[in-house]
Design an enzyme around this catalytic site. Structure first.
Site, PDB file in Angstrom:
ATOM      1  N   LEU A 143       9.351  40.894  30.642  1.00  0.00           N
ATOM      2  CA  LEU A 143       9.242  41.884  29.577  1.00  0.00           C
ATOM      3  C   LEU A 143       7.787  42.297  29.463  1.00  0.00           C
ATOM      4  O   LEU A 143       6.882  41.495  29.692  1.00  0.00           O
ATOM      5  CB  LEU A 143       9.715  41.301  28.237  1.00  0.00           C
ATOM      6  N   ASP A 144       7.546  43.556  29.112  1.00  0.00           N
ATOM      7  CA  ASP A 144       6.182  44.008  28.900  1.00  0.00           C
ATOM      8  C   ASP A 144       5.535  43.194  27.779  1.00  0.00           C
ATOM      9  O   ASP A 144       6.224  42.647  26.911  1.00  0.00           O
ATOM     10  CB  ASP A 144       6.161  45.495  28.516  1.00  0.00           C
ATOM     11  N   LYS A 145       4.230  43.161  27.780  1.00  0.00           N
ATOM     12  CA  LYS A 145       3.486  42.388  26.781  1.00  0.00           C
ATOM     13  C   LYS A 145       3.965  42.680  25.360  1.00  0.00           C
ATOM     14  O   LYS A 145       4.197  41.761  24.569  1.00  0.00           O
ATOM     15  CB  LYS A 145       1.989  42.706  26.898  1.00  0.00           C
ATOM     16  N   THR A 147       6.776  44.112  24.353  1.00  0.00           N
ATOM     17  CA  THR A 147       8.228  44.119  24.150  1.00  0.00           C
ATOM     18  C   THR A 147       8.663  42.703  23.804  1.00  0.00           C
ATOM     19  O   THR A 147       8.251  41.751  24.449  1.00  0.00           O
ATOM     20  CB  THR A 147       8.961  44.596  25.416  1.00  0.00           C
ATOM     21  N   ARG A 242      11.261  52.882  28.569  1.00  0.00           N
ATOM     22  CA  ARG A 242      10.156  53.672  28.026  1.00  0.00           C
ATOM     23  C   ARG A 242      10.010  54.990  28.772  1.00  0.00           C
ATOM     24  O   ARG A 242       9.818  56.055  28.170  1.00  0.00           O
ATOM     25  CB  ARG A 242       8.865  52.860  28.098  1.00  0.00           C
TER      26      ARG A 242
END
Length: 329
Positions: A143-145, A147, A242
C-alpha cells in the site's frame, strides 16, 4: 491460470499460462514472479537463472503458452537486509503461514533511500526475524505510504509463492474505500492501461502502451459535492485507483500527486472547509482482503475499520449534506 510451486532448497517453478502466448518472456516472468522487479528478472534471464522448458532464453523471446519456467533467484538477492525495530502492528489475523495487518496511514512499507528505518519491513522483522529470508520480508503486495488498511504478509516461502500466484491469477479480492471529488450518480468500471508518466517519473499515467489495469467502483454514499466509493481491484498496478479516478475527473480527496489544488464546494460549512483543508493524504483505505489460505485452501476474509481521520472527514461531509438539504440548497 498460472501454476507456481516452490521448495526452500529448490528454484521457483511456474507454468506459462496459455493466454500469454505470443508475449515476451521477461514480461510473462514479471507477472509470474511480481515479488521481483522486471529489470532484475531480465538480468537473471541473461545470466541463465531463468529457464524456459529447461532451456536458456532471451528476455525478448516470445512464449507459446504452457511452457515450464524455472527461476533460480540468488539467495542474496531475495533476502532482506534491514534493521528490526519495535514498531507496533495492528494484526487482524495470524497463523504459522500468514499474517494479515491493518497498516496505518503514514507508514512506509519498504525501506528506501529516504526511509531506511521506521518502515513496515522493519516492524515485521522485529515481530518475526525469519521473514528476513523471504523476498521483501514476505510482503506480496503493498500500500502507498498514505493509504491505510489491510495487507497480507507471507511467513513461509511456500505461502509467499502461493499468494503471489493468486495475485497473478487475479484471484485475490481487494476492496477499497475512496472519497472522491464530485457527486457521482452511478458506479462503473475504469478499464485504462497504466504505466510511468512519460515526463514525470514519480507519477503513473493512463497510457495506450501501458499495462492493462481495471478498477470496478460503485457508490457507497453520496454527498453534496463528493462521493464515497467502494473500489475493487481486478489488477494491481502502482497507484491504480488514484490514477483511474483522476483520469475520470473524480480525483481522490487529499491526493497530493493526482488531485491538483484543493477544491472547496461553494457554500461549504466551516466544519467541512476545515476538514478538507486538514486532510493531508489521499482519502483511500484498503477495507477488505480475501484470499485462499496458502496451506489449507480455505477462504480468509479480513476487514480493517476506517481510520479516525477518514471517519471524521465523512462525518463532516454528512453533516454538510444534511444542512444543505434542511436549508433547501
Amino acid at each position: 491460470m498460472p501454476e507456481v510451486h516452490s521448495d526452500k532448497n529448490e528454484p521457483l517453478q511456474a507454468r506459462v499460462p496459455e493466454s500469454a502466448a505470443g508475449r515476451r518472456f521477461d514480461a510473462v516472468l514479471a507477472e509470474l514472479f511480481p515479488q521481483h522487479s522486471r529489470s532484475r528478472l531480465s538480468a537473471w534471464i541473461k545470466a541463465g537463472n531463468a529457464l524456459l522448458d529447461g532451456m536458456t532464453a532471451r528476455p525478448r523471446d516470445l512464449v507459446r503458452g504452457g511452457e515450464a519456467v524455472e527461476l533460480d533467484a540468488p539467495a542474496e538477492e531475495t533476502q532482506v537486509h534491514a534493521v528490526a525495530q519495535d514498531i507496533p502492528l495492528d494484526v487482524l489475523y495470524e497463523d504459522d503461514h500468514v499474517l494479515v495487518l491493518d497498516k496505518p496511514p503514514g507508514l512506509v512499507v519498504h525501506p528506501g533511500a529516504g526511509n531506511p528505518e521506521g518502515t513496515l519491513v522493519n516492524a515485521l522483522l522485529y515481530r518475526d526475524p525469519r521473514l528476513a529470508a523471504l523476498p521483501r520480508a514476505g510482503i506480496v503486495h503493498r500500500l502507498d505510504k498514505d493509504t491505510s488498511g489491510v495487507m497480507v504478509v507471507a511467513r513461509t516461502l511456500e505461502a509467499h509463492t502461493a499468494l503471489v500466484a493468486q495475485l497473478s491469477a487475479r484471484e485475490v479480492h481487494r476492496q477499497y474505500l475512496a472519497v472522491v471529488v464530485g457527486a457521482l450518480v452511478s458506479g462503473g468500471t475504469a478499464d485504462a492501461a497504466i504505466d510511468r508518466h512519460p515526463r514525470d517519473r514519480i507519477r503513473m499515467a493512463v497510457r495506450e502502451d501501458g499495462r492493462d489495469a481495471v478498477t470496478h467502483f460503485r457508490l457507497r454514499e453520496r454527498f453534496h459535492a463528493h462521493t464515497l466509493l467502494e473500489c475493487r481491484l481486478e489488477t494491481g498496478r502502482t497507484h491504480q485507483i488514484r490514477v483511474h479516478m483522476a483520469h475520470l475527473k473524480h480525483p481522490i480527496v487529499g491526493d497530493p500527486l493526482y488531485g491538483g489544488p484543493l477544491r472547496l464546494p461553494r457554500g461549504a460549512s466551516e466544519a467541512l472547509v476545515a476538514a478538507l483543508r486538514g486532510f493531508r493524504r489521499q482519502a483511500l483505505h484498503a477495507e477488505t482482503l480475501e484470499f485462499r489460505h496458502p496451506a489449507t485452501g480455505a477462504p480468509v476474509r479480513t476487514s480493517a475499520p476506517l481510520p479516525e481521520d477518514m471517519r471524521l472527514l465523512l462525518d463532516a461531509l454528512r453533516e454538510d449534506t444534511r444542512a444543505r438539504a434542511a436549508a433547501g440548497r
